[in-house]
Design a protein around this motif. Structure first.
Motif, PDB file in Angstrom:
ATOM      1  N   CYS A  73      -5.249  -3.358   4.991  1.00 38.48           N
ATOM      2  CA  CYS A  73      -4.572  -3.849   3.515  1.00 38.48           C
ATOM      3  C   CYS A  73      -4.058  -2.688   2.874  1.00 38.48           C
ATOM      4  O   CYS A  73      -4.697  -1.521   3.009  1.00 38.48           O
ATOM      5  CB  CYS A  73      -5.300  -4.530   2.594  1.00 38.48           C
ATOM      6  SG  CYS A  73      -6.733  -3.873   2.092  1.00 38.48           S
ATOM      7  N   ASP A  74      -2.669  -2.543   2.450  1.00 37.89           N
ATOM      8  CA  ASP A  74      -2.159  -1.377   1.644  1.00 37.89           C
ATOM      9  C   ASP A  74      -1.249  -2.102   0.595  1.00 37.89           C
ATOM     10  O   ASP A  74      -0.806  -3.166   0.856  1.00 37.89           O
ATOM     11  CB  ASP A  74      -1.652  -0.411   2.659  1.00 37.89           C
ATOM     12  CG  ASP A  74      -1.377   0.891   1.880  1.00 37.89           C
ATOM     13  OD1 ASP A  74      -2.154   1.865   2.275  1.00 37.89           O
ATOM     14  OD2 ASP A  74      -0.560   1.041   1.150  1.00 37.89           O
ATOM     15  N   PHE A 101      -2.132  -6.202   6.021  1.00 35.87           N
ATOM     16  CA  PHE A 101      -1.776  -7.218   4.729  1.00 35.87           C
ATOM     17  C   PHE A 101      -0.936  -6.109   3.502  1.00 35.87           C
ATOM     18  O   PHE A 101      -1.794  -5.045   3.471  1.00 35.87           O
ATOM     19  CB  PHE A 101      -3.082  -7.739   4.250  1.00 35.87           C
ATOM     20  CG  PHE A 101      -3.619  -8.838   5.199  1.00 35.87           C
ATOM     21  CD1 PHE A 101      -3.255 -10.160   5.099  1.00 35.87           C
ATOM     22  CD2 PHE A 101      -4.469  -8.455   6.134  1.00 35.87           C
ATOM     23  CE1 PHE A 101      -3.862 -11.356   5.695  1.00 35.87           C
ATOM     24  CE2 PHE A 101      -5.051  -9.556   7.053  1.00 35.87           C
ATOM     25  CZ  PHE A 101      -4.632 -10.892   6.911  1.00 35.87           C
ATOM     26  N   LEU A 102      -0.206  -6.600   2.886  1.00 36.76           N
ATOM     27  CA  LEU A 102       0.259  -6.258   1.883  1.00 36.76           C
ATOM     28  C   LEU A 102      -0.621  -6.611   0.525  1.00 36.76           C
ATOM     29  O   LEU A 102      -0.464  -7.815   0.398  1.00 36.76           O
ATOM     30  CB  LEU A 102       1.813  -6.650   1.564  1.00 36.76           C
ATOM     31  CG  LEU A 102       2.474  -5.783   0.027  1.00 36.76           C
ATOM     32  CD1 LEU A 102       2.580  -4.382   0.596  1.00 36.76           C
ATOM     33  CD2 LEU A 102       3.763  -6.503   0.081  1.00 36.76           C
ATOM     34  N   GLN A 103      -1.317  -5.722  -0.015  1.00 35.62           N
ATOM     35  CA  GLN A 103      -2.401  -6.236  -1.029  1.00 35.62           C
ATOM     36  C   GLN A 103      -2.519  -4.992  -2.045  1.00 35.62           C
ATOM     37  O   GLN A 103      -2.884  -3.901  -1.651  1.00 35.62           O
ATOM     38  CB  GLN A 103      -3.557  -6.538  -0.181  1.00 35.62           C
ATOM     39  CG  GLN A 103      -4.873  -6.721  -0.956  1.00 35.62           C
ATOM     40  CD  GLN A 103      -4.903  -8.140  -1.712  1.00 35.62           C
ATOM     41  OE1 GLN A 103      -4.319  -9.012  -1.080  1.00 35.62           O
ATOM     42  NE2 GLN A 103      -5.333  -8.209  -2.829  1.00 35.62           N
ATOM     43  N   ILE A 127     -10.352   5.693   3.161  1.00 37.40           N
ATOM     44  CA  ILE A 127     -10.053   6.945   3.138  1.00 37.40           C
ATOM     45  C   ILE A 127      -8.972   7.345   1.980  1.00 37.40           C
ATOM     46  O   ILE A 127      -7.918   6.882   2.148  1.00 37.40           O
ATOM     47  CB  ILE A 127      -9.601   7.532   4.737  1.00 37.40           C
ATOM     48  CG1 ILE A 127     -10.652   6.979   5.754  1.00 37.40           C
ATOM     49  CG2 ILE A 127      -9.321   9.058   4.566  1.00 37.40           C
ATOM     50  CD1 ILE A 127     -11.920   7.562   5.554  1.00 37.40           C
ATOM     51  N   SER A 128      -9.431   8.086   1.068  1.00 41.63           N
ATOM     52  CA  SER A 128      -8.412   8.848   0.018  1.00 41.63           C
ATOM     53  C   SER A 128      -7.704   7.604  -0.658  1.00 41.63           C
ATOM     54  O   SER A 128      -6.627   7.656  -0.926  1.00 41.63           O
ATOM     55  CB  SER A 128      -7.563   9.669   0.483  1.00 41.63           C
ATOM     56  OG  SER A 128      -8.222  10.624   1.592  1.00 41.63           O
ATOM     57  N   VAL A 129      -8.405   6.468  -1.158  1.00 40.72           N
ATOM     58  CA  VAL A 129      -7.835   5.281  -1.880  1.00 40.72           C
ATOM     59  C   VAL A 129      -8.461   5.222  -3.201  1.00 40.72           C
ATOM     60  O   VAL A 129      -7.606   4.724  -4.107  1.00 40.72           O
ATOM     61  CB  VAL A 129      -7.790   4.162  -0.856  1.00 40.72           C
ATOM     62  CG1 VAL A 129      -7.368   2.894  -1.945  1.00 40.72           C
ATOM     63  CG2 VAL A 129      -7.097   4.356   0.300  1.00 40.72           C
ATOM     64  N   LEU A 130      -9.640   5.168  -3.407  1.00 37.02           N
ATOM     65  CA  LEU A 130     -10.126   4.627  -4.690  1.00 37.02           C
ATOM     66  C   LEU A 130      -9.898   5.287  -5.897  1.00 37.02           C
ATOM     67  O   LEU A 130      -9.842   4.808  -7.000  1.00 37.02           O
ATOM     68  CB  LEU A 130     -11.874   4.907  -4.372  1.00 37.02           C
ATOM     69  CG  LEU A 130     -12.735   3.776  -5.263  1.00 37.02           C
ATOM     70  CD1 LEU A 130     -12.581   2.460  -4.795  1.00 37.02           C
ATOM     71  CD2 LEU A 130     -14.135   4.227  -5.004  1.00 37.02           C
ATOM     72  N   GLN A 131      -9.381   6.557  -5.850  1.00 40.08           N
ATOM     73  CA  GLN A 131      -9.135   7.312  -6.895  1.00 40.08           C
ATOM     74  C   GLN A 131      -7.796   6.677  -7.565  1.00 40.08           C
ATOM     75  O   GLN A 131      -7.418   6.925  -8.884  1.00 40.08           O
ATOM     76  CB  GLN A 131      -8.940   8.666  -6.643  1.00 40.08           C
ATOM     77  CG  GLN A 131      -7.489   8.945  -5.924  1.00 40.08           C
ATOM     78  CD  GLN A 131      -8.053   9.145  -4.458  1.00 40.08           C
ATOM     79  OE1 GLN A 131      -8.986   8.857  -3.903  1.00 40.08           O
ATOM     80  NE2 GLN A 131      -7.279   9.782  -3.646  1.00 40.08           N
ATOM     81  N   TRP A 132      -6.868   6.212  -6.868  1.00 38.85           N
ATOM     82  CA  TRP A 132      -5.816   5.432  -7.276  1.00 38.85           C
ATOM     83  C   TRP A 132      -5.994   4.345  -8.277  1.00 38.85           C
ATOM     84  O   TRP A 132      -5.170   3.871  -9.079  1.00 38.85           O
ATOM     85  CB  TRP A 132      -4.788   4.705  -6.099  1.00 38.85           C
ATOM     86  CG  TRP A 132      -4.263   5.741  -5.203  1.00 38.85           C
ATOM     87  CD1 TRP A 132      -4.959   6.423  -4.263  1.00 38.85           C
ATOM     88  CD2 TRP A 132      -2.933   6.379  -5.494  1.00 38.85           C
ATOM     89  NE1 TRP A 132      -3.886   7.081  -3.833  1.00 38.85           N
ATOM     90  CE2 TRP A 132      -2.944   7.249  -4.626  1.00 38.85           C
ATOM     91  CE3 TRP A 132      -1.709   6.141  -6.332  1.00 38.85           C
ATOM     92  CZ2 TRP A 132      -1.589   8.027  -4.377  1.00 38.85           C
ATOM     93  CZ3 TRP A 132      -0.884   6.972  -6.398  1.00 38.85           C
ATOM     94  CH2 TRP A 132      -0.560   7.739  -5.248  1.00 38.85           C
ATOM     95  N   LEU A 133      -7.355   3.627  -8.302  1.00 34.18           N
ATOM     96  CA  LEU A 133      -7.738   2.511  -9.134  1.00 34.18           C
ATOM     97  C   LEU A 133      -8.062   3.111 -10.764  1.00 34.18           C
ATOM     98  O   LEU A 133      -8.359   2.302 -11.480  1.00 34.18           O
ATOM     99  CB  LEU A 133      -8.774   1.722  -8.522  1.00 34.18           C
ATOM    100  CG  LEU A 133      -8.564   1.091  -7.292  1.00 34.18           C
ATOM    101  CD1 LEU A 133      -9.911   0.210  -7.006  1.00 34.18           C
ATOM    102  CD2 LEU A 133      -7.297  -0.006  -7.673  1.00 34.18           C
ATOM    103  N   LEU A 134      -8.043   4.394 -10.777  1.00 35.53           N
ATOM    104  CA  LEU A 134      -8.538   4.931 -12.031  1.00 35.53           C
ATOM    105  C   LEU A 134      -7.599   5.313 -13.132  1.00 35.53           C
ATOM    106  O   LEU A 134      -7.866   5.897 -14.154  1.00 35.53           O
ATOM    107  CB  LEU A 134      -9.341   6.368 -11.458  1.00 35.53           C
ATOM    108  CG  LEU A 134     -10.664   5.953 -10.872  1.00 35.53           C
ATOM    109  CD1 LEU A 134     -11.224   7.568 -10.408  1.00 35.53           C
ATOM    110  CD2 LEU A 134     -11.624   5.468 -11.434  1.00 35.53           C
ATOM    111  N   ASN A 135      -6.157   4.916 -12.856  1.00 37.91           N
ATOM    112  CA  ASN A 135      -5.293   4.957 -13.408  1.00 37.91           C
ATOM    113  C   ASN A 135      -4.502   3.423 -14.006  1.00 37.91           C
ATOM    114  O   ASN A 135      -4.274   2.927 -13.165  1.00 37.91           O
ATOM    115  CB  ASN A 135      -4.091   5.916 -12.833  1.00 37.91           C
ATOM    116  CG  ASN A 135      -4.708   7.169 -12.584  1.00 37.91           C
ATOM    117  OD1 ASN A 135      -4.914   8.011 -13.486  1.00 37.91           O
ATOM    118  ND2 ASN A 135      -4.777   7.397 -11.239  1.00 37.91           N
ATOM    119  N   CYS A 139      -4.935   1.007   4.142  1.00 35.13           N
ATOM    120  CA  CYS A 139      -4.835   1.772   5.730  1.00 35.13           C
ATOM    121  C   CYS A 139      -3.677   2.532   5.787  1.00 35.13           C
ATOM    122  O   CYS A 139      -3.582   3.229   6.818  1.00 35.13           O
ATOM    123  CB  CYS A 139      -5.029   0.495   6.491  1.00 35.13           C
ATOM    124  SG  CYS A 139      -3.493  -0.608   6.335  1.00 35.13           S
ATOM    125  N   GLY A 140      -2.645   2.457   4.936  1.00 37.48           N
ATOM    126  CA  GLY A 140      -1.334   3.177   5.117  1.00 37.48           C
ATOM    127  C   GLY A 140      -0.636   2.841   6.374  1.00 37.48           C
ATOM    128  O   GLY A 140      -0.389   1.912   6.892  1.00 37.48           O
TER     129      GLY A 140
END
Length: 286
Positions: A77-78, A97-99, A118-126, A58-59
């Motif tokens: 959550c962020d 939530f901090l998550q 929104i604009s989050v899923l790519q962070w799981l690719l590293n 959510c940022g």
């Protein structure tokens, strides 16, 4: 310029300075608003009924404010503490939530009517470390498995992200399907370099993995002007709020009663009792 997710982990990249810079950027605000309206459209929620939604990553609450305006309740959550601090300063309405979403969610099964990201899923690719639990497939599996459990049957999740290759899209969709989701990828404005947006539209339950629903079609042609008009109206309201220093007509008695009732329904403890003094404006003390 290198993509943000390649420079540092999100909780480090979005420090105090970057979090405020990101939130106050009008270009970012417009893009976030456009994609949130589109995500709600793809969610295909029942018209006129408020829903309880999960805002993943959510940022500072830019997308959450759109959910508020559309009459929905939400939990955000962020992983970046500085982003959540900005969200608290902006007095967003959702619970925060901090998550680390790569470790999965701990929500009660069937808690949410839908989810957006929104604009989050790519962070799981590293992978941040060499440990097996830090690998993208492991984190994506944990994410999609627990997200599937947290959603009601039937429901949808709409996740907008920025893939750098077709292989990343294939990896994400295959793991989502193994977790029990139906659905697929929706690409808006596929022939435009600037306006092209990728959404993962996932189905849960009847019409989900059973294949009862059709994946929506992506938008073609020129970028939608109506969404921009909605954003401009919203920005005018924000400017008016900044001048007065407070929100208009949002914390009256009716708003407080609705908020307290929502807390009671969620099982929150220590909610004050309603009385004739609820929402009453206090006289100044000299």
């Amino acid at each position: 310029m290198s993509r943000p997710e390649l420079q540092a982990p999100p909780e480090i990249y979005y420090g105090d300075v970057e979090a405020k810079k990101y939130t106050n950027n009008t270009r970012v605000q417009q893009i976030q608003a456009d994609m949130t309206y589109r995500a709600l459209e793809l969610l295909n929620l029942p018209p006129g009924q408020p829903a309880f939604l999960l805002d993943i990553g959510c940022g500072s609450g830019l997308s959450g404010e759109i959910l508020d305006e559309e009459g929905h309740y939400w939990v955000g959550c962020d992983i970046a503490p500085s982003m959540l601090e900005v969200a608290l300063e902006r007095e967003v309405e959702g619970d925060l939530f901090l998550q680390d979403i790569g470790q999965g969610f701990g929500f009660r099964p069937g808690s949410f009517d839908g989810a957006i990201s929104i604009s989050v899923l790519q962070w799981l690719l590293n992978a941040e470390t060499s440990h097996p639990t830090s690998s993208p497939p492991h984190r994506l599996t944990r994410f999609f498995t627990t997200l599937h459990a947290a959603l009601k049957n039937p429901s949808r999740a709409v996740l907008q992200f920025y893939p750098s290759s077709d292989d990343q899209i294939q990896l994400i969709t295959s793991i989502a399907q193994k977790a029990g989701f139906g659905g697929g990828v929706v690409v808006d404005y596929p022939n435009s370099k600037k306006a092209r947006k990728v959404f993962l539209c996932l189905f849960v339950g009847s019409g989900g993995g059973g294949g009862g629903q059709q994946v929506p079609k992506g938008l073609e042609g020129e970028e939608d002007v109506e969404a921009r008009a909605q954003f401009e109206k919203r920005r005018e309201r924000l400017r008016a709020r900044e001048k007065t220093g407070k929100r208009k007509n949002i914390k009256d008695r009716d708003w407080i009663l609705r908020k307290k009732e929502l807390y009671r329904q969620r099982g929150k403890e220590g909610v004050p009792h309603d009385s004739k003094y609820t929402g009453r404006k206090r006289k100044p003390v000299f």
